[in-house]
Design an enzyme around this catalytic site. Sequence first.
Site: not given
Length: 328
Positions: A19, A30, A33, A110, A135, A162, A231
Site C-alpha cells: 500500500g 533520500a 541523493r 511492509g 498501519d 463528532r 478495519e
Amino acid sequence: MGDMSEAKIKTIGVLTSGGDAPGMNAAIRAVVRTAIQNGVAVKGIKQGYAGLLKEKIIDMNSSSVSDIIQRGGTVLGTARCPEFRTAKGQKQGVEICKKHGIDGLVVIGGDGSFAGAQKLANLGVATVGVPGTIDLDIACTDYTIGFDTAVNTAMEAIDKVRDTSTSHERCNIIEVMGHTAGYIALWCGIANGAEDILLPEKYDYDEQALINNIIRNRKLGKRHHIIVNAEGIGHSASMARRIESATGIETRATILGYMQRGGSPTCRDRYIASLMGAYAAMLLCSGKSMRVVAFKNDQCVDYDINEALRMQKDISAYEFEVGRLLSR
Ligand code: ADP
Ligand code: F6P
C-alpha cells in the site's frame, strides 16, 4: 555504518511496494541523493515487484526527485504482485536486476515487501527494507512511514463526525484502516476521546457491553457517542443497525477508507522517511545486505530481515487501559 569509500556496489535500485503511504517520496528522495553522493548510480523501479518483473526501470538522478518531498503517494508507483511470491518470479527478478546492473535494492514497504527482499537477498541481490505503511504493524520498528499522516487525517475526520454526532445526539461508528492491526484505531480513539475503541488485538465481541455503555453515557448527559472501530474487526454498518435497534438511538457508520492513505505527508513522516531512506542507501553502499531499517528511541538502527520478520508486536495492556479509562 562502515567505510563507504570501500563500496563494492555500483548501482542500486529503489522500489515502493504494498500500500502507498505518505512520506514514501521523501524516502525515495533520500535514497537517490544519498547513493549518488556516495558515487553509486540509482535506478528507480516502477510499480513495486510487478514493475521489476516487467522491467519498468528508469535511471534516476538528483533532479528526478526534486519537488516530491511534499507529495502524497509514491512517484514510483506501487503494486501487490502475487507472482513475486513464487520461486519462479523471484528468480526472474534476480535475473532482471543482473541484466540492468542492479547490485542492491532498497525496498520501501511492509512485512510482505520485506519477505520479497529476503528472497532476493538469498538469491544474491543485496537488499535493505525501509518500513513504509500507514498501519504501524512492523514489529522491529517504533515508526513506519505514513502512520503519522494517516492518524492525523483520520483524527481530523473523526472530529468532524463528532460535531454531527453531538448536534443530532447520535451514536457514530467510524471505521479506520490498519489491516489486521489496531494502531490507527488506538491512536485516534485516544486522540479523539472516543467513547469506545474496538481493536482486533483486544476485541471480545461483547456487543451488549457497547450497548450498555451507550445507554449509560446518554443517561449521564453525553450528547455524542463515538465508537472508533478497526478495519480488522469491520462490519461497522451491521453493528450500527444492531446498536440502533437495541438502544433506540440513531446510529450511523462511516468507513474512512482510502482518504487515510493519501495527502501531503506531515513533517514527522517527511523527517523520519528522510533519515531512514538515507540510512538504507548508506547500508547498501557500505556493502550490507538482508537488513531492515528501523526507528528506535528516536534514531535509525538496522536488523537482519529474518530476525525482523520473526518479531511480534502487540498493543500493550497499558495503552489499551488508558483508552478505556479516559472514555468513562
Ligand atoms: P506490505 O509490503 O505492505 O506488507 P503486501 O503484504 O501486499 O504488502 O506485500 C507486498 C508485495 O510483496 C506482494 O504483493 C508480493 O509481491 C511481495 N511479497 C509478499 N509476501 C511475499 C513472500 N512471502 N515472498 C515473496 N514476496 C512477497
Ligand atoms: O496496508 C495499508 C492498507 O491501507 C491497510 O490498512 C488496508 O487493509 C490495506 O492497505 C488495503 O489495501 P488495498 O489498497 O489493496 O485495498
